[in-house]
Design a protein around this motif. Sequence first.
Motif, mmCIF file in Angstrom:
data_model
loop_
_atom_site.group_PDB
_atom_site.id
_atom_site.type_symbol
_atom_site.label_atom_id
_atom_site.label_comp_id
_atom_site.label_asym_id
_atom_site.label_seq_id
_atom_site.Cartn_x
_atom_site.Cartn_y
_atom_site.Cartn_z
ATOM 1 N N ALA A 365 -47.690 -11.085 39.964
ATOM 2 C CA ALA A 365 -47.568 -10.882 41.406
ATOM 3 C C ALA A 365 -48.736 -10.026 41.880
ATOM 4 C CB ALA A 365 -46.244 -10.197 41.735
ATOM 5 N N PRO A 366 -49.136 -10.147 43.145
ATOM 6 C CA PRO A 366 -50.282 -9.377 43.636
ATOM 7 C C PRO A 366 -49.974 -7.909 43.892
ATOM 8 C CG PRO A 366 -49.369 -10.721 45.399
ATOM 9 C CD PRO A 366 -48.632 -11.108 44.149
ATOM 10 N N ARG A 367 -48.713 -7.540 43.878
ATOM 11 C CA ARG A 367 -48.338 -6.138 44.060
ATOM 12 C C ARG A 367 -46.994 -5.907 43.386
ATOM 13 N NH1 ARG A 367 -47.784 -8.902 48.888
ATOM 14 N NH2 ARG A 367 -45.726 -8.794 49.885
ATOM 15 N N ASP A 374 -37.989 -10.477 52.070
ATOM 16 C CA ASP A 374 -39.313 -11.085 52.118
ATOM 17 C C ASP A 374 -39.534 -11.929 50.862
ATOM 18 O OD1 ASP A 374 -41.808 -11.730 53.016
ATOM 19 O OD2 ASP A 374 -42.578 -9.672 53.066
ATOM 20 N N THR A 375 -40.657 -12.638 50.810
ATOM 21 C CA THR A 375 -41.037 -13.403 49.629
ATOM 22 C C THR A 375 -42.405 -12.947 49.155
ATOM 23 O OG1 THR A 375 -42.039 -15.186 50.914
ATOM 24 C CG2 THR A 375 -39.698 -15.424 50.329
ATOM 25 N N MET A 376 -42.709 -13.304 47.912
ATOM 26 C CA MET A 376 -43.945 -12.860 47.289
ATOM 27 C C MET A 376 -44.597 -14.048 46.578
ATOM 28 S SD MET A 376 -45.791 -10.097 46.132
ATOM 29 C CE MET A 376 -44.771 -8.638 45.866
ATOM 30 N N PRO A 377 -45.910 -14.243 46.720
ATOM 31 C CA PRO A 377 -46.572 -15.275 45.921
ATOM 32 C C PRO A 377 -46.680 -14.830 44.463
ATOM 33 C CG PRO A 377 -48.202 -14.077 47.205
ATOM 34 C CD PRO A 377 -46.855 -13.565 47.639
ATOM 35 N N VAL A 378 -46.447 -15.766 43.557
ATOM 36 C CA VAL A 378 -46.520 -15.474 42.130
ATOM 37 C C VAL A 378 -47.361 -16.558 41.464
ATOM 38 C CG1 VAL A 378 -45.209 -15.327 39.970
ATOM 39 C CG2 VAL A 378 -44.335 -14.246 42.043
ATOM 40 N N ARG A 411 -46.220 -20.130 43.009
ATOM 41 C CA ARG A 411 -44.820 -20.074 43.431
ATOM 42 C C ARG A 411 -44.649 -18.988 44.482
ATOM 43 N NH1 ARG A 411 -40.573 -22.819 42.117
ATOM 44 N NH2 ARG A 411 -39.369 -21.160 41.106
ATOM 45 N N ARG A 412 -43.559 -19.081 45.235
ATOM 46 C CA ARG A 412 -43.131 -17.966 46.078
ATOM 47 C C ARG A 412 -41.737 -17.583 45.628
ATOM 48 N NH1 ARG A 412 -46.568 -16.457 50.024
ATOM 49 N NH2 ARG A 412 -45.058 -14.863 50.648
ATOM 50 N N VAL A 413 -41.531 -16.298 45.432
ATOM 51 C CA VAL A 413 -40.229 -15.823 44.963
ATOM 52 C C VAL A 413 -39.662 -14.856 45.991
ATOM 53 C CG1 VAL A 413 -40.837 -16.131 42.544
ATOM 54 C CG2 VAL A 413 -41.213 -13.916 43.637
ATOM 55 N N ALA A 414 -38.363 -14.852 46.100
ATOM 56 C CA ALA A 414 -37.685 -13.934 47.010
ATOM 57 C C ALA A 414 -37.604 -12.550 46.378
ATOM 58 C CB ALA A 414 -36.285 -14.447 47.322
ATOM 59 N N ALA A 415 -37.569 -11.549 47.237
ATOM 60 C CA ALA A 415 -37.419 -10.184 46.738
ATOM 61 C C ALA A 415 -36.086 -10.029 46.036
ATOM 62 C CB ALA A 415 -37.487 -9.198 47.901
ATOM 63 N N PRO A 416 -36.040 -9.239 44.970
ATOM 64 C CA PRO A 416 -34.743 -8.930 44.370
ATOM 65 C C PRO A 416 -33.805 -8.347 45.422
ATOM 66 C CG PRO A 416 -36.553 -8.072 43.034
ATOM 67 C CD PRO A 416 -37.155 -8.535 44.319
ATOM 68 N N THR A 417 -32.556 -8.763 45.395
ATOM 69 C CA THR A 417 -31.615 -8.305 46.422
ATOM 70 C C THR A 417 -31.187 -6.863 46.197
ATOM 71 O OG1 THR A 417 -29.804 -9.242 45.123
ATOM 72 C CG2 THR A 417 -30.750 -10.621 46.862
#
Length: 836
Positions: A365-367, A374-378, A411-417
């Motif tokens: 992940a970039p961060r 939110d979502t994050m590119p992976v 991929r795009r992943v959702a933030a852990p809940t």
Amino acid sequence: MKRLLCAAALTLAATKIHAQDRGAAALGRLVDGLGMTARVLVIAAHPDDEDTRLITLLAKGRHAETGYLSLTRGDGGQNLIGNELGEALGAIRTEELLAARRLDGGRQFFARAFDFGFSKSAEETFQHWPHDSVLGDVVKIVRAYRPQVVIAIWSGTPADGHGHHQASGIIAREAYDLSADTVRFPTATYGAPWAVPKFYRSTSYRGNQGATLRYDAGRYDPLLGRSYAEIAAESRSQHKSQGQGGLERKGPSIVSLRREASRVNAGTPAERERDLFDGVDTTAAGAVAACTGTASIGDSLTAAIRDARRAFDAFHPETLVAPLVRAQRLVAVCAGTNDPRARLVGRRVNDALLLAAGVAVDAEAPREVVAFGDTMPVTVTVYDRGTLPVQVRVGDSSATIAPDSAAVFRRRVAAPTTGGAWWLARPRDGDMFTVPVDVRGEEVASRPPTERVDVTVGGAQATLLAPIVYRYADAVRGDVRRPLVGAPAVSVTLDNAVEYARAGVPFARDVHVRLRSASTAPRDVTVRLELPNGLAADSAARRVTLPRYDAQADVAFHIRGTIAAGTHAIRAVAESNGERFTNGYQLVDYDHIRPQRLYRVAETRLSSVGVTLPPKASIAYVQGVGDNVAPMLAELGLPVTMLDPAAIASTDLSKFTAIVIGQRAYEASDALLAQNPWLFTWVRNGGTLVVQGGQAEMQRPGVMPFPIVVAQPTQRVTHPDAPVTVVDSTTSVLASPNRIDATDWQGWVQERARYLPRSYDSTYKAPLSMADPGEPPSRGALLVAPYGRGTYVYTTLSLFRQLPNGNPGAARLFVNLLGAKASNGGAGTTALKRRR
């Protein structure tokens, strides 16, 4: 066909993988253990109770799936590496156990008991932990894990010492006896019944007395390049917050057990047993035959495993693929069952296929932090480092990868809940956590977000779960990988969970609200404080812009006023884009464990105390172990200077009226021991030295001016509400500048005092007497003695726990200690001359 292995996974830690868990060494171990399905559950009370030699021997030497179930997370102990205590310390020790298990090959489980501190008996312990609740937790885990052998570390008798140890020994045997009882523990709540075949107790901690089985954990393993005892020593050294580091010694290292109960081979006396698993079918063939009712399939699996072992070539792992594919297809016939033995074989075949094929995955992940919602590119990169082509699927995308090649998936992943320590998601009920136990084990419960990669090689599918990490190069540590976590878009924290103020005295203090963004877009944030009556801020609101992710801001408010005695709350609220934020997190970050984020409301509990300070006080403070007292003294209005032990000789001590030594500081600091004569000289010239408790090190010559005896086992007053009696009213430390009365002993937490001296020199005055119920009183919690023109104070009262908890009476007493003046009559002078 439904595949048994669709849920199996090779999960890689977000930390570096040790050499023994990679390549030929890891593959050789997996292949050697394919035919073994034994499961063992070791039960004790705390992190560090476990016998890592036993776990390593069973997990790595015998290829038995070996779990350690700790009733607590060690929350009530002390901390040798930082000042975290309580639930934050429990988070550290949880991660230390997981770090240990990654080394010794075991699995980790926890019950819901909170470590409330030292207990003297099982009866006292069960007053804090509802017996049936803890037993129910253990039964749930036993039924889900289905061990063939349960091993209790502790005997369940007073010989264990700590009441938690006794309780764990009792609970372990009760779980063995009752895990098949569906009347007391209904299936709907506790899972399907399981009758554990055998029950043992460890005798290693008791000099191997009464042992019926002995094993040498010092045996050398050529694949691992070390003995199991050496690996176990490294595993135990992960308990750094408890100072459990040790040498990795070569040579024999005996672990021992005593069989206490058995449902198999009942006619064979324990003394005539030859092995822990006598009478238990631990074969893969037996597992498959049991789930299919067909012995021939078991025989075929045995043949496939034999062929895999013969085919193993450390330099040509691809030769294993064909026999592993056959083994996988045979185990898959048990896919519709819930047999843990078949699942274990399936996981090992899965992991061996991935290693034999040379598949590796990086999910980056970039961060590190992504905002909730939110979502994050992976970027998922799958490498084929073997000699055979592989087909891979990541999400809805697939590719065929040639040897020595890679495929990249976006991929795009959702933030852990959720984030942080999952068992803290709800408040405790007394000394029990209220979030249910996770019977899958802590490795799964605390697993960071992962990317699933399905790999097909040789016609068989294997699954790998790769942790999503933020990866960067550190100039000193090299390749650093941090697991992806979720956080509020704007995290709001105040510096301290607890602070002090003086009641009825003009109050002026800067309150810092710390903001941290997890949002990818700039945010304008408005911050307000909610203050108790009597206090006002210099501004109703502050506005700040957080320009990007990970941007931070420190928003300062100056608060003035006068506040009444009692407990009050200061709260911070942030608003941005129509959202309201009131939570943030405390980052717990040490190199030997994964980082943890402990989420809490942005609130400071303000303990307003009616206290008079010693005139013209100036305090120097030498920090001890797990010690956060000095800031509390400063909040009460005392000028406090932190004093480096190594700098004592070069510091002008004459400007201080009192010097405080934190608890266990002499144990932790050789420099302090070396500099102690300078402190004694300063006391002789009129200073007041306040030393908080230690252990055996306090008996060393030159540490204390007059001797004490700290006997083993150490004396403790563990009841925080134990009665306290003033037996020497002539000691001014209880009268000036604050008169200490019965109200000052109310509201204490965890304990009154620990490591009380059994006896002490007659020069000391001991004004207090206290005891737990049914025990003779002790006067060693507070000792005051003249020394030259000055005063020496030694206290084993647990002030290091009380002040960070905001206890007003403990604060008043501590202030009195700083102004203590002993009588410098002839007895003190004579004693000084006698001991020079």
